[in-house]
Design an enzyme around this catalytic site. Structure first.
Site, PDB file in Angstrom:
ATOM      1  N   ILE A 610       0.775  -1.221  -0.062  1.00 55.96           N
ATOM      2  CA  ILE A 610      -0.037   0.120   0.092  1.00 55.96           C
ATOM      3  C   ILE A 610       0.889   1.317   0.126  1.00 55.96           C
ATOM      4  O   ILE A 610       0.324   2.461  -0.044  1.00 55.96           O
ATOM      5  CB  ILE A 610      -1.025  -0.085   1.233  1.00 55.96           C
ATOM      6  CG1 ILE A 610      -0.045  -0.167   2.345  1.00 55.96           C
ATOM      7  CG2 ILE A 610      -1.992  -1.235   1.015  1.00 55.96           C
ATOM      8  CD1 ILE A 610      -1.121   0.147   3.871  1.00 55.96           C
ATOM      9  N   GLY A 613       8.030   3.229   2.232  1.00 48.41           N
ATOM     10  CA  GLY A 613       8.741   3.938   3.435  1.00 48.41           C
ATOM     11  C   GLY A 613       9.988   4.316   3.320  1.00 48.41           C
ATOM     12  O   GLY A 613      10.569   4.004   2.185  1.00 48.41           O
ATOM     13  N   GLU A 614      10.642   4.969   3.804  1.00 43.38           N
ATOM     14  CA  GLU A 614      12.130   5.074   3.758  1.00 43.38           C
ATOM     15  C   GLU A 614      12.922   3.937   3.827  1.00 43.38           C
ATOM     16  O   GLU A 614      14.076   3.826   3.062  1.00 43.38           O
ATOM     17  CB  GLU A 614      12.575   6.154   5.144  1.00 43.38           C
ATOM     18  CG  GLU A 614      14.188   6.527   5.017  1.00 43.38           C
ATOM     19  CD  GLU A 614      14.642   7.119   6.087  1.00 43.38           C
ATOM     20  OE1 GLU A 614      15.568   7.352   6.455  1.00 43.38           O
ATOM     21  OE2 GLU A 614      13.655   7.538   6.859  1.00 43.38           O
ATOM     22  N   GLY A 616      11.441   0.740   3.576  1.00 45.51           N
ATOM     23  CA  GLY A 616      11.217  -0.305   2.824  1.00 45.51           C
ATOM     24  C   GLY A 616       9.691  -0.253   2.439  1.00 45.51           C
ATOM     25  O   GLY A 616       9.251   0.753   2.685  1.00 45.51           O
ATOM     26  N   GLU A 617       9.262  -1.437   2.000  1.00 49.12           N
ATOM     27  CA  GLU A 617       7.650  -1.364   1.641  1.00 49.12           C
ATOM     28  C   GLU A 617       6.621  -1.422   2.818  1.00 49.12           C
ATOM     29  O   GLU A 617       7.170  -2.029   3.885  1.00 49.12           O
ATOM     30  CB  GLU A 617       7.267  -2.279   0.576  1.00 49.12           C
ATOM     31  CG  GLU A 617       8.027  -2.548  -0.732  1.00 49.12           C
ATOM     32  CD  GLU A 617       7.757  -3.577  -1.830  1.00 49.12           C
ATOM     33  OE1 GLU A 617       7.793  -4.489  -1.239  1.00 49.12           O
ATOM     34  OE2 GLU A 617       7.467  -3.314  -2.871  1.00 49.12           O
ATOM     35  N   VAL A 618       5.493  -0.677   2.772  1.00 49.16           N
ATOM     36  CA  VAL A 618       4.335  -0.901   3.596  1.00 49.16           C
ATOM     37  C   VAL A 618       3.242  -1.693   3.048  1.00 49.16           C
ATOM     38  O   VAL A 618       2.720  -1.228   1.957  1.00 49.16           O
ATOM     39  CB  VAL A 618       3.954   0.623   3.879  1.00 49.16           C
ATOM     40  CG1 VAL A 618       2.942   0.271   5.125  1.00 49.16           C
ATOM     41  CG2 VAL A 618       4.921   1.342   4.331  1.00 49.16           C
ATOM     42  N   LYS A 636       5.082  -2.080   8.153  1.00 49.24           N
ATOM     43  CA  LYS A 636       6.402  -1.501   7.605  1.00 49.24           C
ATOM     44  C   LYS A 636       7.559  -2.631   7.498  1.00 49.24           C
ATOM     45  O   LYS A 636       7.829  -3.245   8.753  1.00 49.24           O
ATOM     46  CB  LYS A 636       6.728  -0.428   8.526  1.00 49.24           C
ATOM     47  CG  LYS A 636       5.758   0.777   8.460  1.00 49.24           C
ATOM     48  CD  LYS A 636       6.274   2.191   9.019  1.00 49.24           C
ATOM     49  CE  LYS A 636       5.343   3.076   9.021  1.00 49.24           C
ATOM     50  NZ  LYS A 636       6.017   4.330   9.674  1.00 49.24           N
ATOM     51  N   ASP A 729       7.746  16.857  12.463  1.00 47.52           N
ATOM     52  CA  ASP A 729       7.471  16.906  11.134  1.00 47.52           C
ATOM     53  C   ASP A 729       6.079  16.707  10.841  1.00 47.52           C
ATOM     54  O   ASP A 729       5.345  15.762  10.086  1.00 47.52           O
ATOM     55  CB  ASP A 729       8.299  15.608  10.582  1.00 47.52           C
ATOM     56  CG  ASP A 729       8.136  15.331   8.922  1.00 47.52           C
ATOM     57  OD1 ASP A 729       7.875  16.404   8.442  1.00 47.52           O
ATOM     58  OD2 ASP A 729       8.471  14.207   8.384  1.00 47.52           O
TER      59      ASP A 729
END
Length: 967
Positions: A610, A613-614, A616-618, A636, A729
């Protein structure tokens, strides 16, 4: 090799097939009970065998299933297509529930050449049944279906999976199943769509509605209608979610006068009861001395010979006239001096009233002729309005006969004897606008009978403060049913009461005492703080101001150590729990163990990607941990080839998240650290990031709903600031939204290197500092505090009201920093409430000590939500600022060379074809367009319509430079 070679025949497992799910069913393979007639392809397999139908009998019913098992053959491509499925026009999103079994490839003892354990689901739309015509190119893939449970030699395991087919628009569709080498059986296919059932909420009826609002739209807005004998100031509406649930009702219906709310209906008041106003209150019992009307009474009129005084409420009892005073006695102790004393006893019957007064009439008689005594005879203390039962008479002349008549009066005497109509009762007060030092009010009246409207009103108000020895009442006589009161104290509650006055000055019934409060010390506008003496009072002339000072004795002081401390005491307390920076641990793994729970990877199932991320994949997935309810989660992952430092940085976010527990903070479910592939598992937020969610719904959500989202974000940030945590952030991209439109703060991975590394001013573990969201002191001096988070929250508010627009548009970071340092700020978004924009400006004050704190922001947003009328005033909007236009180019002097270039600049390029089809191909033609022309070419969404219209307005002004507002 076929599926029938399994030790357990297929029939044995059919009893265990699940039948869950809800919605209106379009196709049900199990319920058909007859030959399905589904198409298989290829039609001729030769020595190969594709899908085959299997018929079984169970409890007298015929069951049909489809199976395929060509694991011993090369390169399988077997298709099974359903018959044509008719679609309901409003059902653009359907669910496909599959029940199937898949054979374990390892159970074939190496005899399998191409064994697979998955198959594919496809769909194809059509406006008509195409019969046996079949082309693979007509279909688009929906999903790859993988089993959770694999069937072995000795145990049959049935899987149930549900997939969604979206964006359907034609009259019907087909489903197809592609086998690429599995040994499996398709036991059940059920196709349905979800609906929100017909319902009644807050006395508003809503029809059955197909769930969801279409492509990428989680909610469908549904208009309702008040039930019979109910009305509403605002049209009732509600939202239907994709899961078939009603949420966020707006606009409450209330029963009309003469009716009361009973369950989901408005029932007329029963005989002997009444209700005078629109509300959901119960009918009241008719008071004493009134006529008992039939059902549905609006009021209870007074019985014969009974009356209500002008100040009496319509809900009160009626009173009779007082009887005559008794035992009138004249004492002539100084008759020679022309004096005597009159005294009497109160009337035996007061008519049920306590406001009894007396009048004395003197007549002088000579013979048979009598006439008023006139001024020659003095009565002390007065001749009328006497509260005491005695009066002194003097200046009597000798040798004359005097007749004295004493009459008892009450509040209803004048009304009953003269039949004077009294003014109506004020029924309700309303707050129209407020600031730090002023309140604007208006009110409504309900005549008791056909009488002329009053020309004046009497307004009395005072501070609501029980701790002062002196209370000041201010009385205004007004000529209109509205008023603006200035020179008030900020953040102070005031109590108001209004009476209607007849043209003769007689007072009417008092309104209920209403409370309204000025804005708090978090000012929404510096321009409202000036003190204006003699401000205009609702446009009416101020006829009289009376200040009455009453001394009020203090009540007994409370015990110093009371067990029930005031709420303000608790507001001053710091939370017992504070944030612990995981970087303070020598061994970061200790922080993980302390703040996050370990999950075994076998309990986590990844379903689909979906996001990225910094590290790897989510994934979206399912968590099936022992002792926990199975549910959807976000996973994550850490990409392969990571270093140990990257792994620690990756897991540090879990160490932070695990310390928080709040409904507006993303919840950590656990971590996987003891295995090769590290994972962070959090709750799953169905609607994803807030910025994208808003962009997909530009102009479709009301301000009240947007402010509700801001309130949730502010509540989460208040919790973090109370924990002494600085987010650093905060942005709409880091706010996640669930199915209930609840916003949760996420992304706690910003590096803490900033305060230690002088070269790290713009560097974080995730790249550059987000200049557009960061406070100036954080950029210049690396001063990250809750005050800098408040600055970022102001930018988030702007993003929300601008439906995900990029802050500062296409300005460069250097341009943004320069503009901010020169005291310029973002302008108000289109249709932004003035109160909301003023709060944004307060968040962007250069002096961080003057910015509001998150508790102040939560309190203010809460008050705005409790007073929706405060959101009606819209901040000034300049399309030349809020929709930034490129520099002018071209010989014609227009800012754009083509219509498509213009539409792209305002992010409306999806309408390029609409303009072309309508023959609008030049910017000259665009400048001639009006709102109705924009609608006629197919721009229907309110937000898109306004964006295009305002951009055209900006083009007409020939403005090509960026302007911004100064604080």
């Amino acid at each position: 090799m076929t599926l029938s070679s399994l030790p357990h025949p297929l029939l044995y497992g059919i009893d265990y097939i699940l039948t869950g799910g809800v919605g209106d069913v379009l196709l049900d393979m199990r319920a058909s009970g007859s030959e399905l007639g589904w198409l298989t392809w290829p039609y001729e397999q030769g020595s190969k065998q594709g899908w085959e139908v299997v018929q079984r009998s169970l409890n007298g019913s015929q069951l049909y299933t489809y199976s395929v098992c060509n694991v011993g053959e090369h390169e399988q491509d077997n298709w099974l297509r359903t018959t044509f499925i008719q679609r309901r026009p409003s059902a653009s999103r359907i669910f496909v529930e599959l029940q199937f079994i898949v054979r374990d490839c390892n159970s074939f003892d190496g005899s399998s050449l191409t064994c697979k354990e998955t198959f594919n689901l496809f769909s194809s739309e059509s406006d008509a049944d195409i019969g046996t015509s079949f082309r693979k190119g007509q279909f688009k893939k929906v999903a790859t279906i993988a089993p959770d449970e694999i069937t072995s030699r000795n145990e049959l395991r049935i899987n149930t999976e549900t997939r969604v087919v979206e964006s359907l628009s034609r009259k019907g569709f087909y489903l197809a199943f592609q086998d690429i080498g599995a040994c499996m059986a398709l036991l059940s296919v059920r196709v349905y769509y979800k609906t929100c059932p017909a319902t009644i909420k807050s006395l508003a009826a809503f029809p059955e509605t197909v769930a969801g609002g279409g492509v990428n739209q989680a909610l469908r807005e549904v208009a309702g209608a008040c039930v019979e004998n109910a009305v509403s100031e605002e049209s009732p509406r509600i939202y239907c979610t994709m899961d078939g649930e009603w949420v966020v009702p707006v606009g409450q219906c209330q029963c009309m006068p003469g009716y009361e709310a009973v369950n989901d209906t408005c029932r007329d008041c029963q005989p002997g009861f009444f209700k005078a106003f629109v509300s959901n209150d119960a009918c009241e019992l008719c008071p004493v001395n009134t006529k008992l009307l039939s059902s549905g009474a609006l009021f209870c009129p007074c019985a014969e010979d009974f009356y209500r005084a002008p100040d009496d409420p319509t809900t009160g009892p009626c009173s009779g006239l007082p009887s005559a005073p008794r035992e009138l006695v004249a004492t002539t102790t100084q008759l020679a001096a022309g004096k005597l004393q009159l005294s009497w006893s109160p009337p035996e019957d007061t008519g049920g009233r306590s406001d009894i007064s007396y009048s004395v009439e003197c007549r002088r008689c000579e013979g048979t002729a009598c006439q008023p005594c006139g001024e020659k005879v003095r009565l002390e203390p007065a001749s009328s309005g006497l509260m005491d039962t005695r009066v002194a008479v003097s200046e009597l002349e000798p040798h004359l006969n005097y007749t004295f008549t004493v009459e008892a009066h009450s509040g209803v005497s004048l009304f009953a004897s003269q039949g004077t109509p009294h003014p109506p009762k004020v029924t309700s007060m309303r707050l129209d606008e407020r600031s730090l030092t002023s309140l604007s009010l208006s009110w409504a009246v309900a005549p008791r009978r056909p009488v002329p409207q009053p020309t004046r009103y009497k307004l009395t108000y005072r501070k609501k403060d029980d701790n002062l020895d002196v209370t000041t009442y201010t009385v205004l006589i007004l000529e209109k049913s509205s008023v603006q009161i200035s020179d008030l104290s900020p953040g102070t509650a005031y109590l108001f009461r209004v009476q209607a006055l007849s043209p003769e000055g007689n007072p009417g019934g008092s309104s209920i005492e209403d409370e309204f409060e000025t804005l708090t010390e978090v000012p929404l506008s510096q321009s409202n703080t000036g003190v204006i003496f003699g401000a205009a009072v609702g446009g009416a002339a101020m006829l009289m101001i009376v200040v009455v000072v009453l001394l009020i004795r203090k009540r007994s002081a409370t015990t110093l150590f009371s067990p029930l401390c005031p709420s303000s005491f608790f507001k001053q307390l710091k939370p017992l729990k504070t944030y612990v920076d995981p970087h303070t641990y020598e061994d970061p793994n200790m922080a993980i163990l302390k703040f996050a729970s370990e999950i075994h990877p076998s309990h986590v199932t990844k379903q689909k990607v979906i996001g990225a991320g910094e590290f790897g994949e989510v994934y979206r997935g399912i968590l099936k941990a022992p002792g926990r309810k199975e549910g959807a989660v976000a996973i994550k992952t850490l990409k392969p080839g990571y270093s140990e430092k990257q792994r620690q940085d990756f897991l540090s976010e879990a160490s932070i998240m695990g310390q928080f527990s709040h409904q507006n903070i993303i919840r950590l479910e656990g971590v996987v650290t003891k295995f090769k592939h590290a994972m962070i598992v959090t709750e799953y937020m169905e609607n994803g990031a807030l910025d994208k969610y808003l962009k997909d719904r530009d102009g479709e959500m009301p301000s009240f709903q947007l402010v509700g989202m801001m309130h949730g974000i502010a509540a989460g940030m208040k919790y973090l600031s109370d924990m002494s945590y600085v987010h650093r952030d905060l942005a709409a991209r880091n706010i996640l939204v669930n199915n209930n439109l609840e916003c949760k703060v996420s992304d706690f991975g910003l590096s803490r290197v900033l305060e230690d590394d002088p070269e790290g001013t713009y560097t974080t573990s995730g790249g550059k500092i987000p200049i557009r969201w960061t406070a100036p002191e954080a950029i210049a001096y690396r001063k990250f505090t809750s005050a800098s988070d408040v600055w970022s929250f102001g930018i988030v508010m702007w993003e929300v009201m601008a439906f995900g627009e990029r802050p500062y548009w296409d300005m460069s970071n250097c341009e943004v920093m320069k503009a901010i340092n020169e005291a310029f700020r973002l302008p108000a978004p289109m249709d932004c409430p003035s109160a909301v924009y003023q709060l944004m400006l307060q968040c962007w004050l250069q002096d961080r000590s003057k910015r509001p704190r998150f508790p102040d922001i939560v309190s203010l947003l809460d008050k705005l939500l409790r007073s929706p009328e405060s959101l009606k005033a819209i901040a000034d909007f300049d399309p030349r600022v809020s929709i930034r236009l490129p520099s002018t180019s071209g010989s014609d002097g227009l800012p754009f060379r083509s219509v498509s270039e213009w539409l792209e600049s305002i992010k409306m390029s999806q309408y390029s074809e609409n303009f072309t089809c309508a023959g609008v191909v030049t910017m000259d033609q665009v400048l001639q367009m009006k709102n109705v022309d924009i609608k006629n070419i197919g721009v229907r969404l309110p937000g898109h319509l306004k964006r295009i219209a305002y951009s055209i307005l900006g083009l007409k002004d020939q403005t090509s430079t960026l302007s911004v507002f100064a604080v």
